[in-house]
Motif scaffolding. Structure first.
Motif, PDB file in Angstrom:
ATOM      1  N   GLY A 291       0.825  -1.216   0.000  1.00 17.61           N
ATOM      2  CA  GLY A 291       0.000   0.000   0.000  1.00 17.61           C
ATOM      3  C   GLY A 291       0.850   1.252   0.000  1.00 17.61           C
ATOM      4  O   GLY A 291       0.560   2.215  -0.712  1.00 17.61           O
ATOM      5  N   ILE A 292       1.910   1.233   0.815  1.00 12.78           N
ATOM      6  CA  ILE A 292       2.821   2.383   0.862  1.00 12.78           C
ATOM      7  C   ILE A 292       3.456   2.591  -0.509  1.00 12.78           C
ATOM      8  O   ILE A 292       3.572   3.716  -0.995  1.00 12.78           O
ATOM      9  N   GLN A 293       3.836   1.476  -1.162  1.00 15.74           N
ATOM     10  CA  GLN A 293       4.444   1.619  -2.487  1.00 15.74           C
ATOM     11  C   GLN A 293       3.444   2.178  -3.506  1.00 15.74           C
ATOM     12  O   GLN A 293       3.758   3.097  -4.264  1.00 15.74           O
ATOM     13  N   GLU A 294       2.219   1.633  -3.525  1.00 11.93           N
ATOM     14  CA  GLU A 294       1.213   2.137  -4.479  1.00 11.93           C
ATOM     15  C   GLU A 294       0.950   3.623  -4.252  1.00 11.93           C
ATOM     16  O   GLU A 294       0.854   4.408  -5.202  1.00 11.93           O
ATOM     17  N   GLY A 295       0.805   4.002  -2.975  1.00 10.18           N
ATOM     18  CA  GLY A 295       0.526   5.408  -2.660  1.00 10.18           C
ATOM     19  C   GLY A 295       1.684   6.314  -3.012  1.00 10.18           C
ATOM     20  O   GLY A 295       1.490   7.428  -3.516  1.00 10.18           O
TER      21      GLY A 295
ATOM     22  N   THR B  25      -5.203  -8.308  -0.618  1.00 13.63           N
ATOM     23  CA  THR B  25      -5.772  -8.329  -1.965  1.00 13.63           C
ATOM     24  C   THR B  25      -5.303  -7.072  -2.685  1.00 13.63           C
ATOM     25  O   THR B  25      -4.876  -6.106  -2.060  1.00 13.63           O
ATOM     26  N   GLU B  26      -5.426  -7.089  -3.980  1.00 12.95           N
ATOM     27  CA  GLU B  26      -5.065  -5.923  -4.771  1.00 12.95           C
ATOM     28  C   GLU B  26      -5.832  -4.687  -4.308  1.00 12.95           C
ATOM     29  O   GLU B  26      -5.289  -3.618  -4.164  1.00 12.95           O
ATOM     30  N   ASN B  27      -7.155  -4.857  -4.040  1.00  9.88           N
ATOM     31  CA  ASN B  27      -7.960  -3.704  -3.670  1.00  9.88           C
ATOM     32  C   ASN B  27      -7.491  -3.088  -2.361  1.00  9.88           C
ATOM     33  O   ASN B  27      -7.525  -1.881  -2.193  1.00  9.88           O
ATOM     34  N   ASP B  28      -7.074  -3.947  -1.407  1.00  9.33           N
ATOM     35  CA  ASP B  28      -6.573  -3.419  -0.136  1.00  9.33           C
ATOM     36  C   ASP B  28      -5.318  -2.595  -0.358  1.00  9.33           C
ATOM     37  O   ASP B  28      -5.134  -1.545   0.238  1.00  9.33           O
ATOM     38  N   ASN B  29      -4.438  -3.097  -1.236  1.00 10.20           N
ATOM     39  CA  ASN B  29      -3.217  -2.352  -1.533  1.00 10.20           C
ATOM     40  C   ASN B  29      -3.554  -0.966  -2.080  1.00 10.20           C
ATOM     41  O   ASN B  29      -2.978   0.035  -1.688  1.00 10.20           O
ATOM     42  N   TYR B  30      -4.491  -0.934  -3.035  1.00 11.09           N
ATOM     43  CA  TYR B  30      -4.830   0.344  -3.658  1.00 11.09           C
ATOM     44  C   TYR B  30      -5.584   1.244  -2.695  1.00 11.09           C
ATOM     45  O   TYR B  30      -5.460   2.470  -2.740  1.00 11.09           O
ATOM     46  N   PHE B  31      -6.390   0.636  -1.820  1.00  9.50           N
ATOM     47  CA  PHE B  31      -7.108   1.451  -0.836  1.00  9.50           C
ATOM     48  C   PHE B  31      -6.129   2.112   0.116  1.00  9.50           C
ATOM     49  O   PHE B  31      -6.186   3.311   0.368  1.00  9.50           O
ATOM     50  N   PHE B  32      -5.206   1.318   0.673  1.00 10.52           N
ATOM     51  CA  PHE B  32      -4.199   1.898   1.557  1.00 10.52           C
ATOM     52  C   PHE B  32      -3.351   2.906   0.777  1.00 10.52           C
ATOM     53  O   PHE B  32      -2.998   3.974   1.288  1.00 10.52           O
ATOM     54  N   GLY B  33      -3.041   2.579  -0.482  1.00  4.08           N
ATOM     55  CA  GLY B  33      -2.289   3.512  -1.314  1.00  4.08           C
ATOM     56  C   GLY B  33      -3.008   4.839  -1.467  1.00  4.08           C
ATOM     57  O   GLY B  33      -2.395   5.908  -1.462  1.00  4.08           O
TER      58      GLY B  33
END
Ligand SMILES: [Zn+2]
Length: 212
Positions: free
Chosen positions: A125-129, A190-198
């Motif tokens: 998540g940190i990386q996506e954000g 999940t992918e969505n969690d990563n993007y949500f945290f991002g």
């Protein structure tokens, strides 16, 4: 068609090269493994230029192994066919993933876990954000306002939950929001969690930028 295809490929080539140079000036040099076939300083390893494939992929993706590679999606969500090669925010996002992974690769290589610190919901998540934030930052103009709406991939897909803005009537994400997703354990990732945290993380970085 052929003209749009060449337009997308030319824009992709230009953007990836200019991103290489921008990151060079920020310290991602040959010694740091900055994706060049030839390292003129003889520092770092060469033969790792980035291959970018445009068209006919279902979505945007990137990988550092076995070679640095970006695949760009071809979308139809907006009712017309659009390539990510024409969305500079996607190009900055994907190239920044490679830089981010290369930076953490260097930090972890001796332990034999090349990208270990990128596993799991919070690091992903940190990386996506962070790479979403680089897309906002590299396209920053003095005329920008903190309450403007910014979304990565708006031209092709706009998949983030909410736009990045300080306007809390549109984006009221807070750090505490990530607790309610139940995704804190690796197996629930999940992918969505990563993007949500991002999305939360990019909003925090946006706030930091405008409070500098
Ligand atoms: Zn990403």
């Amino acid at each position: 068609d052929e003209i749009n295809r060449n337009f997308a490929i030319t824009n992709t080539f230009y953007m990836i090269n200019i991103l290489h140079d921008i990151y060079f000036n920020l310290g991602f040099d040959e010694k740091a493994g900055n994706f060049q076939d030839i390292n003129y300083t003889n520092e770092g390893k060469g033969n790792d230029s980035v291959v970018v494939l445009n068209y006919n992929f279902p979505s945007d993706d990137n990988s550092l192994y076995p070679i640095p590679r970006i695949t760009l999606g071809y979308y139809n969500r907006t009712g017309e066919e659009r390539s990510s090669g024409l969305d500079n925010s996607v190009l900055i996002h994907e190239y920044s993933h490679l830089v981010y992974e290369a930076a953490t690769r260097i930090a972890n290589e001796p332990a034999g876990h090349p990208v270990f610190c990128n596993y799991g919901f919070i690091p992903r998540g940190i990386q996506e954000g962070t790479v979403d934030f680089f897309a906002e930052l590299f396209q920053y103009k003095k005329s920008n306002n903190r309450n403007d709406l910014y979304t990565v991939g708006k031209y092709v897909k706009a998949i983030r939950a909410v736009p990045i803005t300080s306007d809390m009537s549109i984006n009221n994400l807070k750090y505490s929001d990530i607790r309610y997703r139940g995704g804190m354990e690796y197996e629930k990732e999940t992918e969505n969690d990563n993007y949500f945290f991002g999305n939360v993380w990019a909003t925090m970085l946006h706030e930091a930028l405008y409070n500098l």
